[in-house]
Each structure stands twice: as C-alpha cells, then as structure tokens.
Design an enzyme around this catalytic site. Structure first.
Site, PDB file in Angstrom:
ATOM      1  N   ASP A 120      98.959  47.241  32.947  1.00  0.00           N
ATOM      2  CA  ASP A 120      99.705  45.979  34.007  1.00  0.00           C
ATOM      3  C   ASP A 120      98.062  45.057  34.158  1.00  0.00           C
ATOM      4  OD1 ASP A 120     101.807  44.675  34.820  1.00  0.00           O
ATOM      5  OD2 ASP A 120     101.217  44.800  37.002  1.00  0.00           O
ATOM      6  N   TYR A 122      96.564  41.708  36.071  1.00  0.00           N
ATOM      7  CA  TYR A 122      97.075  40.794  36.913  1.00  0.00           C
ATOM      8  C   TYR A 122      96.226  39.551  36.554  1.00  0.00           C
ATOM      9  CZ  TYR A 122      95.960  39.744  42.027  1.00  0.00           C
ATOM     10  OH  TYR A 122      95.997  38.911  43.357  1.00  0.00           O
ATOM     11  N   HIS A 127      99.393  33.754  41.190  1.00  0.00           N
ATOM     12  CA  HIS A 127     100.387  34.739  41.984  1.00  0.00           C
ATOM     13  C   HIS A 127      99.435  35.375  42.122  1.00  0.00           C
ATOM     14  CE1 HIS A 127     102.382  38.850  42.661  1.00  0.00           C
ATOM     15  NE2 HIS A 127     101.039  39.118  42.576  1.00  0.00           N
ATOM     16  N   ARG A 136      94.091  37.858  52.632  1.00  0.00           N
ATOM     17  CA  ARG A 136      92.454  37.730  53.169  1.00  0.00           C
ATOM     18  C   ARG A 136      91.691  35.838  53.295  1.00  0.00           C
ATOM     19  NH1 ARG A 136      92.573  40.753  48.272  1.00  0.00           N
ATOM     20  NH2 ARG A 136      92.352  39.007  46.370  1.00  0.00           N
ATOM     21  N   GLU A 193     107.875  41.745  40.132  1.00  0.00           N
ATOM     22  CA  GLU A 193     107.498  41.170  39.660  1.00  0.00           C
ATOM     23  C   GLU A 193     107.900  40.399  37.577  1.00  0.00           C
ATOM     24  OE1 GLU A 193     103.365  42.594  41.477  1.00  0.00           O
ATOM     25  OE2 GLU A 193     103.469  43.294  39.373  1.00  0.00           O
ATOM     26  N   GLU A 195     107.111  38.815  34.126  1.00  0.00           N
ATOM     27  CA  GLU A 195     106.473  39.633  33.712  1.00  0.00           C
ATOM     28  C   GLU A 195     106.821  39.537  32.145  1.00  0.00           C
ATOM     29  OE1 GLU A 195     103.304  41.945  34.460  1.00  0.00           O
ATOM     30  OE2 GLU A 195     103.657  42.237  36.362  1.00  0.00           O
ATOM     31  N   ASP A 227     107.972  44.490  36.161  1.00  0.00           N
ATOM     32  CA  ASP A 227     107.872  45.566  37.479  1.00  0.00           C
ATOM     33  C   ASP A 227     107.805  45.742  39.020  1.00  0.00           C
ATOM     34  OD1 ASP A 227     104.721  47.770  36.954  1.00  0.00           O
ATOM     35  OD2 ASP A 227     103.714  45.790  37.804  1.00  0.00           O
ATOM     36  N   ARG A 231     106.003  47.581  48.050  1.00  0.00           N
ATOM     37  CA  ARG A 231     104.706  46.738  48.846  1.00  0.00           C
ATOM     38  C   ARG A 231     104.391  47.669  50.079  1.00  0.00           C
ATOM     39  NH1 ARG A 231     102.757  43.330  44.651  1.00  0.00           N
ATOM     40  NH2 ARG A 231     104.553  42.002  44.135  1.00  0.00           N
ATOM     41  N   GLN A 234     102.072  50.627  48.073  1.00  0.00           N
ATOM     42  CA  GLN A 234     100.928  49.718  48.102  1.00  0.00           C
ATOM     43  C   GLN A 234      99.861  49.190  48.581  1.00  0.00           C
ATOM     44  OE1 GLN A 234     101.781  46.326  45.630  1.00  0.00           O
ATOM     45  NE2 GLN A 234      99.453  45.711  44.358  1.00  0.00           N
ATOM     46  N   TYR A 238      95.692  51.425  48.298  1.00  0.00           N
ATOM     47  CA  TYR A 238      95.516  50.532  47.072  1.00  0.00           C
ATOM     48  C   TYR A 238      93.893  50.641  47.217  1.00  0.00           C
ATOM     49  CZ  TYR A 238      94.449  45.637  49.042  1.00  0.00           C
ATOM     50  OH  TYR A 238      94.116  44.967  49.700  1.00  0.00           O
ATOM     51  N   LYS A 247     103.482  51.898  41.627  1.00  0.00           N
ATOM     52  CA  LYS A 247     103.939  50.920  40.824  1.00  0.00           C
ATOM     53  C   LYS A 247     104.648  52.030  39.494  1.00  0.00           C
ATOM     54  CE  LYS A 247     102.117  46.548  41.175  1.00  0.00           C
ATOM     55  NZ  LYS A 247     102.331  45.014  41.342  1.00  0.00           N
ATOM     56  N   THR A 251     109.926  50.499  35.496  1.00  0.00           N
ATOM     57  CA  THR A 251     109.644  48.901  35.012  1.00  0.00           C
ATOM     58  C   THR A 251     110.001  49.214  33.638  1.00  0.00           C
ATOM     59  OG1 THR A 251     106.712  49.560  35.428  1.00  0.00           O
ATOM     60  CG2 THR A 251     107.410  47.800  33.834  1.00  0.00           C
ATOM     61  N   THR A 343     102.001  39.146  36.899  1.00  0.00           N
ATOM     62  CA  THR A 343     103.256  38.586  37.735  1.00  0.00           C
ATOM     63  C   THR A 343     103.240  36.982  37.292  1.00  0.00           C
ATOM     64  OG1 THR A 343     103.857  39.878  39.135  1.00  0.00           O
ATOM     65  CG2 THR A 343     104.300  37.568  40.222  1.00  0.00           C
ATOM     66  N   GLU A 357     106.015  36.692  47.031  1.00  0.00           N
ATOM     67  CA  GLU A 357     105.807  35.559  47.622  1.00  0.00           C
ATOM     68  C   GLU A 357     106.302  34.627  48.141  1.00  0.00           C
ATOM     69  OE1 GLU A 357     103.730  33.892  43.743  1.00  0.00           O
ATOM     70  OE2 GLU A 357     103.802  35.682  43.204  1.00  0.00           O
TER      71      GLU A 357
END
Length: 413
Positions: A120, A122, A127, A136, A193, A195, A227, A231, A234, A238, A247, A251, A343, A357
C-alpha cells in the site's frame, strides 16, 4: 473512442458500466456450480471457462482451467492483447451468439485473482497534506522524502477480500493521551481509504529493476480498493516502523479487473512536479487515468449518502511509478502482486477520500442524508466505493466495492 456495439443488447447502453469497450475480468459461480472465470458484458457474464472448452477462445495453452486469472496474467502482454482481440470479435455485433452467457443477477462473485503480495502506498498529495497538517502543522505536513519517492509499506495479502465481504471491527492496543498504560479493545476510530489497486501480471526477476515504461506494461489491470484503517490503533503503533495491525485486518476490492487496455483512452499525466524526480521515476508518457470516484455511507437499514467525490487523476504518483520504485532495489515483483495507490483526495473538502480527513480528525462531524452524524464508522454502516471512466457515449466501470461493518469479536480469555 466511441461506443463499440455488441450482439448482447444490454451492452449497447450508454448507462452500462460494461460495454464491449470494457470487457473486465472476474470469477463467478452460479447455484451449486464451481467458480470459474468470466467476462462482464452488459448485464451478462461470458463463461470464459466454457467458451475456452468449446474452442470459442483459443490461446497458446489453456488459461482458464482454474477459478483465477493468475495463469492468464503470467502469460504476458502479448497474450492479454490476443485474448482481448478474440473477445471483441466473439462478443461484437457479428459475433457468435451461441457463446455461453450467464445473467449477472444470478451470479455470485469471488476473488478474481490470487493475491501474491500486497503493498500500500501513500502517494496522494492532497491526502498526505491533510493528514500531515492535522498531526504536524502545514509547515511540516510532508516528510522530506515525499516529493522524491512514492512512500509505501508491505501489507497483508491474506486479508484482501472481495466486495460484499463483511468487515469485522478490529481489536487492538490504543493509548489515551493522559493514560500511563495502553488498553486493549475494539477500534473506536474505524475509517476507509478510497484507493485504486493495480494488479501486476508479468513478473520481474530478483536483482533486476524495471523502468517506468516496463512497469506500465507489467500492469494487468485495476480494481477499486478500500484499505480499511483503524486510526486509533494506528496512532499508537505506527512509530517507528509504520502501519501494522491498524491496516492488516481487511482490504476490500471490487469484483471486476478492468484492464489497462480498456482504460487506455483515459490516460492522463501526473501533476506538475514541485521537485524534479530522479531519472528512474520519470514518466515517458501519461500513466494516470481519468476515473471519477465516489464514496457513499449507509447506516444499517437506511439509504446511502454520498460523502466524497474525487478522481484518480489527483494522484501525485502513477501505479507504474510505484511499481518501478518497488522493483528499483531489485525486489522481485510477482504475478498477482497488488499495489494500493494510497488514499485519493482532492483539494476540496468534498473530495477527501477518508473519514479522517472529512471529519478533520473527528472535530467536524458529517451529517448524513438520514440526519445522523458520523466522525468515524459505526457498526452496521455500509461503505460503498464506485468508479467510472466516461467516454463518448459509453463508460467503463469496475462494479461496486462494498463492505458492511460487524461488531468486534470478543477476545478469548
């Protein structure tokens, strides 16, 4: 290209997702008959296993003696083109009307191929910017490497399932910000997600990289891909190595593989680069596709509400670039490898391809057409992904990618 006409009447409508221009590949069964390979045409399915047995389709070697497209996929691009050419003649206006057809309404769909491995990515900038901004701030939204390489992680082939398979809410470890210790239990922030999935047909050799052009030729076709993501699990797990159990639980993919050949009229270029890519990642020609995508959510027993609409052309990296980067270290790519695009989101709020999101981390609940609100997915909710490439008087569809959430299984004591 305009609509190609078929003797199968339902294939000649501008509304069908499966005209002669498409001819997507799947695996189906009817009643108590064994699963077998088929081709969608209008509201029917060509029984390809039976067609091959009757000599209506002939290739250099038997390809459809098993309920999977892997054998055909491994034969390579020349054989793929030969099969498509034969199918266009067989199902075209002057084709053989004795060809074995089954009504899609009577068929159950199965996994169309055996997934060798699943990776998968990113690779959607909108996204990545949204998620990075949440955690961040906008100044550090993208990690330093993001504009230079398609970032990815290795997922679980064992939990890739066909559309319509119920999804059990995962259990896992989470930790509240003010807690000293984590707790274990059902995910509370379950997400989707949106995709696309690219399916590798032709394999590569260990130790030998491939170019972007070669990678594009290796891709057999595409599916819609959801996917599913936990959250809260994760967020705790992560660091430092990325997603794992958040994850790994499921899927979902759509039932029909739409070939690269069927999508060829819809090729489009990736966006202008903010930083030049290194030569091995540069595209020699357009390798994205103009595919309109939509997500809907339906609470149990209630009508669905469209919650997002976007387009595959929003991606920053194409599947061919992702595949070329994957093989750049000499990693061998195998027939049946599945690559998730990452995503797919756009610049507008209505184009965000995840609930993370859409609800901005749970701070901005969505109001559905039923009057209910959601920040993340609740038990009983059904999520549906749809996709269509629109041509002149015809469209190319994938079949819906659907999953309904069931309650978490109680962990054994």
């Amino acid at each position: 290209m305009t609509l190609m006409t078929s003797w199968v009447a339902s294939a000649n409508s501008a509304e069908t997702p499966f005209p002669l221009n498409n001819l997507p590949y799947g695996v189906f069964s009817v009643a108590d008959q064994p699963a077998r390979c088929g081709v969608a045409i209008g509201d029917m399915i060509l029984d390809l296993t039976a067609a091959e047995a009757r000599g209506l389709v002939t290739l250099n070697g038997t390809a459809f003696d098993a309920p999977s497209w892997n054998k055909l996929m491994a034969m390579g691009a020349e054989v793929w083109a030969e099969l498509r050419a034969q199918l266009i003649v067989l199902l075209g206006e002057s084709g053989d009307q004795s060809a074995p057809l089954v009504a899609q309404a009577d068929a159950q769909m199965h996994m169309p191929f055996k997934v060798a491995e699943y990776t998968d990515f990113y690779a959607g900038k909108h996204h990545a910017m949204n998620v990075g901004t949440m955690f961040r701030g906008p100044e550090n939204a993208l990690p330093p490497n993001w504009l230079h390489i398609p970032i990815g992680y290795n997922g679980r082939a064992s939990s890739v399932v066909i559309s319509g398979t119920d999804i059990v809410r995962p259990n896992g470890q989470t930790k509240a910000p003010d807690a000293d210790m984590p707790t274990f239990g059902p995910c509370k922030r379950l997400d989707i997600e949106l995709e696309m999935g690219a399916i590798v047909g032709a394999s590569s050799t260990l130790g030998h990289p491939v170019s972007v052009a070669q990678a594009d030729e290796m891709i057999f076709g595409y599916v819609l891909l959801n996917d599913w993501s936990a959250r809260d699990i994760q967020a705790w797990e992560y660091q430092p190595l990325g997603p794992f159990q958040a994850k790994a639980f499921a899927t979902s993919i759509s039932p029909w593989i739409v070939t690269s050949a069927a999508l060829a009229p819809f090729r489009t270029s990736t966006p202008e680069r903010e930083k030049d890519l290194l030569p091995y990642l540069q595209e020699p020609s357009p390798m994205l596709f103009d595919i309109e995508l939509e997500v809907s959510m339906a609470p149990e027993g209630k009508p669905a509400t469209t919650i997002a609409q976007t387009n595959y052309n929003r991606m920053y990296y194409s599947a061919a670039q992702q595949l070329a980067h994957h093989a750049s270290s000499g990693c061998a790519m195998s027939t049946g490898d599945l690559l998730g695009s990452g995503t797919i989101s756009g610049p507008e709020k209505s184009e965000r391809g995840s609930l993370l999101e859409l609800s901005w981390g749970g701070k901005e609940p969505l109001t559905l057409g039923t009057g209910e609100t959601r920040t993340f997915i609740e038990d009983g909710d059904t999520l549906t992904l749809t996709g269509v490439a629109k041509g002149d008087g015809y469209q190319i569809g994938f079949g819906d990618c659907v999953g309904t959430i069931k309650p978490a299984v109680k962990f054994p004591s």
